[in-house]
Design a protein around this motif. Structure first.
Motif, PDB file in Angstrom:
ATOM      1  N   ASP A  70       7.735 -21.897  -1.961  1.00  0.00           N
ATOM      2  CA  ASP A  70       8.214 -23.131  -1.339  1.00  0.00           C
ATOM      3  C   ASP A  70       9.248 -22.822  -0.254  1.00  0.00           C
ATOM      4  OD1 ASP A  70       6.672 -24.313  -3.242  1.00  0.00           O
ATOM      5  OD2 ASP A  70       8.330 -25.239  -4.350  1.00  0.00           O
ATOM      6  N   ILE A  71       9.099 -23.499   0.881  1.00  0.00           N
ATOM      7  CA  ILE A  71      10.096 -23.354   1.945  1.00  0.00           C
ATOM      8  C   ILE A  71      11.389 -24.056   1.558  1.00  0.00           C
ATOM      9  CG2 ILE A  71      10.652 -24.115   4.292  1.00  0.00           C
ATOM     10  CD1 ILE A  71       7.826 -23.398   5.098  1.00  0.00           C
ATOM     11  N   SER A  79      17.991 -18.853  -0.530  1.00  0.00           N
ATOM     12  CA  SER A  79      18.040 -17.869  -1.617  1.00  0.00           C
ATOM     13  C   SER A  79      16.714 -17.140  -1.796  1.00  0.00           C
ATOM     14  CB  SER A  79      18.430 -18.554  -2.937  1.00  0.00           C
ATOM     15  OG  SER A  79      17.454 -19.527  -3.296  1.00  0.00           O
ATOM     16  N   THR A  80      15.608 -17.755  -1.411  1.00  0.00           N
ATOM     17  CA  THR A  80      14.292 -17.097  -1.478  1.00  0.00           C
ATOM     18  C   THR A  80      13.779 -16.765  -0.068  1.00  0.00           C
ATOM     19  OG1 THR A  80      13.040 -19.186  -1.397  1.00  0.00           O
ATOM     20  CG2 THR A  80      13.721 -18.375  -3.578  1.00  0.00           C
ATOM     21  N   PHE A  81      14.699 -16.766   0.904  1.00  0.00           N
ATOM     22  CA  PHE A  81      14.332 -16.566   2.312  1.00  0.00           C
ATOM     23  C   PHE A  81      13.233 -17.556   2.706  1.00  0.00           C
ATOM     24  CE2 PHE A  81      12.947 -13.676   5.953  1.00  0.00           C
ATOM     25  CZ  PHE A  81      14.036 -14.037   6.733  1.00  0.00           C
ATOM     26  N   PHE A  82      13.455 -18.818   2.273  1.00  0.00           N
ATOM     27  CA  PHE A  82      12.548 -19.930   2.565  1.00  0.00           C
ATOM     28  C   PHE A  82      11.114 -19.641   2.119  1.00  0.00           C
ATOM     29  CE2 PHE A  82      16.112 -20.003   5.510  1.00  0.00           C
ATOM     30  CZ  PHE A  82      16.614 -21.272   5.266  1.00  0.00           C
ATOM     31  N   GLY A  83      11.043 -19.065   0.919  1.00  0.00           N
ATOM     32  CA  GLY A  83       9.745 -18.839   0.292  1.00  0.00           C
ATOM     33  C   GLY A  83       9.132 -17.480   0.535  1.00  0.00           C
ATOM     34  N   ARG A 295       4.514 -24.358   2.011  1.00  0.00           N
ATOM     35  CA  ARG A 295       4.732 -22.928   2.188  1.00  0.00           C
ATOM     36  C   ARG A 295       3.996 -22.414   3.411  1.00  0.00           C
ATOM     37  NH1 ARG A 295       4.605 -22.885  -2.287  1.00  0.00           N
ATOM     38  NH2 ARG A 295       3.966 -25.054  -2.402  1.00  0.00           N
ATOM     39  N   TRP A 296       4.545 -21.331   3.946  1.00  0.00           N
ATOM     40  CA  TRP A 296       3.852 -20.615   4.998  1.00  0.00           C
ATOM     41  C   TRP A 296       2.773 -19.751   4.365  1.00  0.00           C
ATOM     42  CZ3 TRP A 296       4.551 -15.160   6.657  1.00  0.00           C
ATOM     43  CH2 TRP A 296       3.828 -14.879   7.822  1.00  0.00           C
TER      44      TRP A 296
END
Length: 308
Positions: A70-71, A79-83, A295-296
């Motif tokens: 997830d973005i 925190s997840t580098f936007f997924g 998501r990308w």
């Protein structure tokens, strides 16, 4: 529902029942000489959805598809580098053109949803091809797959991942793809779809119908916008039950940029679906664009000609 479970098998056998001579008899002997519309879509996939395209005879298509995390939302952000730290699904596939109309393939997907470690066998047959003179105004392609999970069976007999027999590991898709190309810029597809899953959770649906929409808008020779969207027809009873469990289902929507680079077709896309295979992303998408749960992802296709 045995007849529905046999649909993907029947689709894979469609060429035996729909020979070119039979089509000529329906649309006139001259139809085989009419100029067909080509490149309605540039790839065998739009984003999540199948396109009407099949591979040329002797062509081998090596495909890699990837969906990140997830973005936004509770599982996304910095925190997840936007997924980008996470991966919801990965699929690697080989597809081969047996004839210009018939494609067969195999794939391995990580899986996202009820089951993981998925193996797929697929078939795709082009029944009708749109013609330049509009005597055949639309294209029709049929698609079918069978998917099996190889994940370890849970010892808990009440668990969803407990498999009593091999068939409980299976799921199937049967799909018709109606397509039309409007001039050089715009292509559209409508995808009536049937999904059967042998093992589902309480108040889920073994059999589900859905309809998909796909489109392509070409900007230049090598650049296009691609979009697809699915509406699964889940019963209200099932929706209401899952809401009491804190689960809500959403319609899968994908938007992407298609880039053609010679032998490669590269898709950069954004979608709220976490899974790649139809058997999962159509009935099991529980993430929402409005909550940042998109998501990308990317699809890469590399074709090799193995013909003479």
């Amino acid at each position: 529902m045995l007849q529905f479970r046999l649909l993907p098998v029947l689709l894979l056998l469609a060429p035996a029942a729909l020979a070119q001579d039979d089509l000529s008899a329906v649309f006139g002997k001259d139809s085989v000489r009419r100029e067909p519309v080509i490149a309605t879509f540039k790839s065998t996939r739009i984003i999540n959805a199948q396109s009407n395209e099949t591979l040329a005879k002797g062509d081998l298509d090596f495909r890699v598809a990837h969906r990140f995390g997830d973005i936004g939302g509770s599982n996304g952000g910095a925190s997840t580098f936007f997924g980008l730290d996470n991966s919801t699904d990965i699929r690697i596939a080989f597809e081969y053109g047996i004839t210009d109309r018939l494609t067969a393939g195999i794939s391995r997907a990580k899986g996202s949803g009820m089951f993981s470690q998925l193996y797929e066998v697929l078939g795709k047959f082009k029944v009708l091809q749109q013609t330049m003179d509009n005597r055949v105004p639309v294209g029709l392609t049929v698609f079918g797959n069978a998917v099996v999970t190889s994940m370890k069976s849970s010892p808990d007999k009440d668990a969803l991942t407990h498999f009593d027999n091999f068939s409980s590991r299976m799921s199937y898709t049967a799909q018709a793809i109606l397509s039309r190309k409007f001039g050089d810029k715009v292509s559209l597809a409508v995808l009536p779809t049937y999904i059967h899953r042998n093992r589902v959770g309480y108040q889920d649906m073994n059999d589900m119908l859905a309809v998909g929409l796909g489109g392509r808008l070409r900007f230049s020779r090598r650049l296009a916008l691609v979009v697809d969207y699915f509406v699964p027809f889940r019963s209200q009873e099932s929706k209401d039950f899952y809401k009491t469990q804190g689960v809500e289902f959403y319609n899968p929507l994908g938007v992407g940029l298609e880039i053609e680079t010679g032998g490669h077709v590269f898709h950069v896309n954004f979608t709220n679906s976490t899974a790649i295979l139809e058997n999962q992303f159509i009935p099991e998408t529980t993430t929402s664009w409005l909550q940042g749960q998109f998501r990308w992802g990317f699809n890469i296709s590399r074709r090799f000609s193995l013909g003479h």
